[in-house]
Design a protein around this motif. Structure first.
Motif, PDB file in Angstrom:
ATOM      1  N   SER A 113       0.825  -1.207   0.000  1.00 39.77           N
ATOM      2  CA  SER A 113       0.000   0.000   0.000  1.00 39.77           C
ATOM      3  C   SER A 113       0.860   1.258   0.000  1.00 39.77           C
ATOM      4  CB  SER A 113      -0.944   0.006   1.213  1.00 39.77           C
ATOM      5  OG  SER A 113      -0.241   0.184   2.422  1.00 39.77           O
ATOM      6  N   ILE A 114       1.992   1.214   0.687  1.00 48.83           N
ATOM      7  CA  ILE A 114       2.917   2.354   0.675  1.00 48.83           C
ATOM      8  C   ILE A 114       3.538   2.503  -0.703  1.00 48.83           C
ATOM      9  CG2 ILE A 114       5.105   3.226   1.596  1.00 48.83           C
ATOM     10  CD1 ILE A 114       4.398   1.867   4.245  1.00 48.83           C
ATOM     11  N   MET A 115       3.964   1.405  -1.277  1.00 49.49           N
ATOM     12  CA  MET A 115       4.631   1.462  -2.569  1.00 49.49           C
ATOM     13  C   MET A 115       3.709   2.012  -3.663  1.00 49.49           C
ATOM     14  SD  MET A 115       7.582   0.501  -1.706  1.00 49.49           S
ATOM     15  CE  MET A 115       7.175   1.139  -0.077  1.00 49.49           C
ATOM     16  N   LEU A 116       2.433   1.643  -3.595  1.00 46.05           N
ATOM     17  CA  LEU A 116       1.487   2.014  -4.652  1.00 46.05           C
ATOM     18  C   LEU A 116       0.641   3.230  -4.304  1.00 46.05           C
ATOM     19  CD1 LEU A 116       0.381  -1.604  -5.565  1.00 46.05           C
ATOM     20  CD2 LEU A 116       1.911  -0.141  -6.894  1.00 46.05           C
ATOM     21  N   GLY A 117       0.724   3.694  -3.062  1.00 44.73           N
ATOM     22  CA  GLY A 117      -0.005   4.886  -2.673  1.00 44.73           C
ATOM     23  C   GLY A 117      -1.501   4.693  -2.551  1.00 44.73           C
ATOM     24  N   VAL A 118      -1.924   3.478  -2.157  1.00 44.17           N
ATOM     25  CA  VAL A 118      -3.354   3.186  -1.984  1.00 44.17           C
ATOM     26  C   VAL A 118      -3.536   2.443  -0.663  1.00 44.17           C
ATOM     27  CG1 VAL A 118      -3.839   3.107  -4.453  1.00 44.17           C
ATOM     28  CG2 VAL A 118      -3.150   1.012  -3.274  1.00 44.17           C
ATOM     29  N   ASN A 119      -4.805   2.249  -0.243  1.00 41.43           N
ATOM     30  CA  ASN A 119      -5.031   1.551   1.007  1.00 41.43           C
ATOM     31  C   ASN A 119      -4.943   0.032   0.808  1.00 41.43           C
ATOM     32  OD1 ASN A 119      -7.575   0.678   0.007  1.00 41.43           O
ATOM     33  ND2 ASN A 119      -8.541   2.550   0.747  1.00 41.43           N
ATOM     34  N   ARG A 120      -4.870  -0.706   1.908  1.00 33.15           N
ATOM     35  CA  ARG A 120      -4.652  -2.152   1.841  1.00 33.15           C
ATOM     36  C   ARG A 120      -5.794  -2.922   1.167  1.00 33.15           C
ATOM     37  NH1 ARG A 120      -2.450  -3.502   7.801  1.00 33.15           N
ATOM     38  NH2 ARG A 120      -3.535  -1.568   8.269  1.00 33.15           N
ATOM     39  N   PRO A 121      -7.053  -2.585   1.431  1.00 36.88           N
ATOM     40  CA  PRO A 121      -8.124  -3.300   0.713  1.00 36.88           C
ATOM     41  C   PRO A 121      -8.029  -3.141  -0.800  1.00 36.88           C
ATOM     42  CG  PRO A 121      -9.016  -2.172   2.623  1.00 36.88           C
ATOM     43  CD  PRO A 121      -7.604  -1.707   2.480  1.00 36.88           C
ATOM     44  N   THR A 122      -7.600  -1.966  -1.263  1.00 40.10           N
ATOM     45  CA  THR A 122      -7.466  -1.737  -2.702  1.00 40.10           C
ATOM     46  C   THR A 122      -6.337  -2.583  -3.282  1.00 40.10           C
ATOM     47  OG1 THR A 122      -8.273   0.524  -2.387  1.00 40.10           O
ATOM     48  CG2 THR A 122      -7.180   0.036  -4.480  1.00 40.10           C
ATOM     49  N   VAL A 123      -5.249  -2.714  -2.543  1.00 37.24           N
ATOM     50  CA  VAL A 123      -4.149  -3.591  -2.967  1.00 37.24           C
ATOM     51  C   VAL A 123      -4.649  -5.019  -3.111  1.00 37.24           C
ATOM     52  CG1 VAL A 123      -1.983  -4.651  -2.236  1.00 37.24           C
ATOM     53  CG2 VAL A 123      -2.290  -2.196  -2.013  1.00 37.24           C
ATOM     54  N   SER A 124      -5.430  -5.481  -2.144  1.00 37.41           N
ATOM     55  CA  SER A 124      -5.937  -6.854  -2.163  1.00 37.41           C
ATOM     56  C   SER A 124      -6.810  -7.106  -3.392  1.00 37.41           C
ATOM     57  CB  SER A 124      -6.744  -7.123  -0.887  1.00 37.41           C
ATOM     58  OG  SER A 124      -7.197  -8.449  -0.857  1.00 37.41           O
ATOM     59  N   ILE A 125      -7.644  -6.127  -3.750  1.00 35.85           N
ATOM     60  CA  ILE A 125      -8.510  -6.268  -4.924  1.00 35.85           C
ATOM     61  C   ILE A 125      -7.664  -6.382  -6.194  1.00 35.85           C
ATOM     62  CG2 ILE A 125     -10.213  -5.073  -6.355  1.00 35.85           C
ATOM     63  CD1 ILE A 125     -11.325  -3.883  -3.715  1.00 35.85           C
ATOM     64  N   ALA A 126      -6.643  -5.530  -6.322  1.00 37.56           N
ATOM     65  CA  ALA A 126      -5.786  -5.553  -7.508  1.00 37.56           C
ATOM     66  C   ALA A 126      -5.030  -6.878  -7.608  1.00 37.56           C
ATOM     67  CB  ALA A 126      -4.809  -4.382  -7.470  1.00 37.56           C
ATOM     68  N   ALA A 127      -4.488  -7.352  -6.479  1.00 35.88           N
ATOM     69  CA  ALA A 127      -3.744  -8.617  -6.490  1.00 35.88           C
ATOM     70  C   ALA A 127      -4.658  -9.788  -6.825  1.00 35.88           C
ATOM     71  CB  ALA A 127      -3.078  -8.834  -5.133  1.00 35.88           C
ATOM     72  N   THR A 128      -5.881  -9.741  -6.314  1.00 36.91           N
ATOM     73  CA  THR A 128      -6.842 -10.804  -6.613  1.00 36.91           C
ATOM     74  C   THR A 128      -7.194 -10.820  -8.095  1.00 36.91           C
ATOM     75  OG1 THR A 128      -7.761 -10.679  -4.382  1.00 36.91           O
ATOM     76  CG2 THR A 128      -9.131 -11.698  -6.062  1.00 36.91           C
ATOM     77  N   THR A 129      -7.281  -9.661  -8.707  1.00 36.40           N
ATOM     78  CA  THR A 129      -7.548  -9.577 -10.150  1.00 36.40           C
ATOM     79  C   THR A 129      -6.433 -10.249 -10.951  1.00 36.40           C
ATOM     80  OG1 THR A 129      -8.783  -7.506  -9.894  1.00 36.40           O
ATOM     81  CG2 THR A 129      -7.911  -7.991 -12.081  1.00 36.40           C
ATOM     82  N   LEU A 130      -5.174  -9.975 -10.577  1.00 37.31           N
ATOM     83  CA  LEU A 130      -4.045 -10.605 -11.269  1.00 37.31           C
ATOM     84  C   LEU A 130      -4.010 -12.109 -11.028  1.00 37.31           C
ATOM     85  CD1 LEU A 130      -1.142  -8.022 -10.693  1.00 37.31           C
ATOM     86  CD2 LEU A 130      -2.737  -8.177 -12.613  1.00 37.31           C
ATOM     87  N   GLN A 131      -4.406 -12.515  -9.831  1.00 32.73           N
ATOM     88  CA  GLN A 131      -4.446 -13.953  -9.532  1.00 32.73           C
ATOM     89  C   GLN A 131      -5.537 -14.642 -10.339  1.00 32.73           C
ATOM     90  OE1 GLN A 131      -3.752 -16.164  -5.537  1.00 32.73           O
ATOM     91  NE2 GLN A 131      -5.909 -15.597  -5.504  1.00 32.73           N
ATOM     92  N   SER A 132      -6.689 -14.022 -10.452  1.00 32.64           N
ATOM     93  CA  SER A 132      -7.798 -14.611 -11.207  1.00 32.64           C
ATOM     94  C   SER A 132      -7.436 -14.785 -12.677  1.00 32.64           C
ATOM     95  CB  SER A 132      -9.047 -13.733 -11.074  1.00 32.64           C
ATOM     96  OG  SER A 132      -9.486 -13.676  -9.727  1.00 32.64           O
ATOM     97  N   ALA A 133      -6.567 -13.915 -13.182  1.00 30.04           N
ATOM     98  CA  ALA A 133      -6.129 -14.015 -14.571  1.00 30.04           C
ATOM     99  C   ALA A 133      -5.038 -15.066 -14.753  1.00 30.04           C
ATOM    100  CB  ALA A 133      -5.620 -12.654 -15.051  1.00 30.04           C
ATOM    101  N   GLY A 134      -4.527 -15.628 -13.646  1.00 28.03           N
ATOM    102  CA  GLY A 134      -3.503 -16.662 -13.727  1.00 28.03           C
ATOM    103  C   GLY A 134      -2.081 -16.140 -13.800  1.00 28.03           C
TER     104      GLY A 134
END
Length: 236
Positions: free
Chosen positions: A178-199
């Motif tokens: 969240s620090i590296m990307l400048g967003v809150n932790r729930p938003t990081v989790s959503i983005a990471a889950t999107t990349l995981q869902s894509a494989g």
């Protein structure tokens, strides 16, 4: 006379590229150190006592606001040197430098690296080339943070971590991301889950594994390739 010290075993491009004569002047003063994750090697406006040459570690340059907001401005790994500011004639930096990926580095006192730089030899040329690459990286990061999606920014960042650490498995907490990307932790989790869902990745608490680098590189924005092409051949 004491025997010549052997070269350090490191992935660092600058140290590995120095000719023997130049390297041997630095070698007695190079100290191998561990860089644990989250260690602050530089704090805003404090004197820079050492320059660091990372091995497989990765250092994040973080800029902060007066109310405590933070975002990453650039990263430093085996391609370069942390503390490059001291070669520009300053003694401190307004930014914070924090270890993202733990591993080792070689460090040397500021006065000694300045002395070698001012000789105008190989270190001078390598450091100036690296200054250019770092400036371009910071500029591209600013553009990326403004124009590209969080998923693309996260994928770019993971690929940059992979390149510098030499591994597809990256240990990172949500707070750190969240620090590296400048967003809150729930938003990081959503983005990471999107990349995981894509494989592209496997995402679990404190760990991200890149599963398909070619597809992740294809998905990410052009900022990754723009920065990667500035890497010296020996750092790839």
């Amino acid at each position: 006379m004491p025997g010549k010290l052997p070269r350090l075993s490191t992935r660092n491009y600058i140290l590995n590229t120095l000719p023997d004569e130049d390297y041997n002047r630095l070698r007695p003063d190079l100290e191998e150190v561990d860089l644990p994750r989250s260690k602050n090697i530089y704090r805003p406006d404090e004197p820079i006592k050492y320059a660091y040459f990372p091995d497989a570690s990765m250092i994040s340059v973080v800029t902060n606001t007066s109310i405590g907001e933070s975002i990453e401005a650039g990263v430093i790994g085996c391609e370069g040197m942390a503390g490059i500011e001291v070669l520009m004639g300053v003694d401190s930096t307004p930014n914070e430098s924090m270890v993202q990926i733990a591993n080792g580095a070689a460090r040397i006192k500021t006065a000694l690296i300045r002395k070698e730089f001012e000789r105008g030899g190989a270190l001078n040329k390598l450091a100036l080339r690296y200054m250019h690459a770092l400036l371009m990286q910071v500029s591209q990061t600013a553009l990326c943070n403004r124009l590209h999606s969080l998923e693309q920014r996260l994928s770019r960042w993971l690929l940059m971590c992979r390149d510098r650490s030499g591994t597809d498995e990256i240990r990172l907490t949500q707070e750190f991301l969240s620090i590296m990307l400048g967003v809150n932790r729930p938003t990081v989790s959503i983005a990471a889950t999107t990349l995981q869902s894509a494989g592209y990745i496997k995402y679990s608490r404190g760990r991200i594994t890149i599963l398909d680098s070619p597809k992740l590189e294809k998905f990410t924005c052009e900022c990754y390739s723009a920065v990667k092409k500035l890497w010296p051949p020996a750092a790839k």
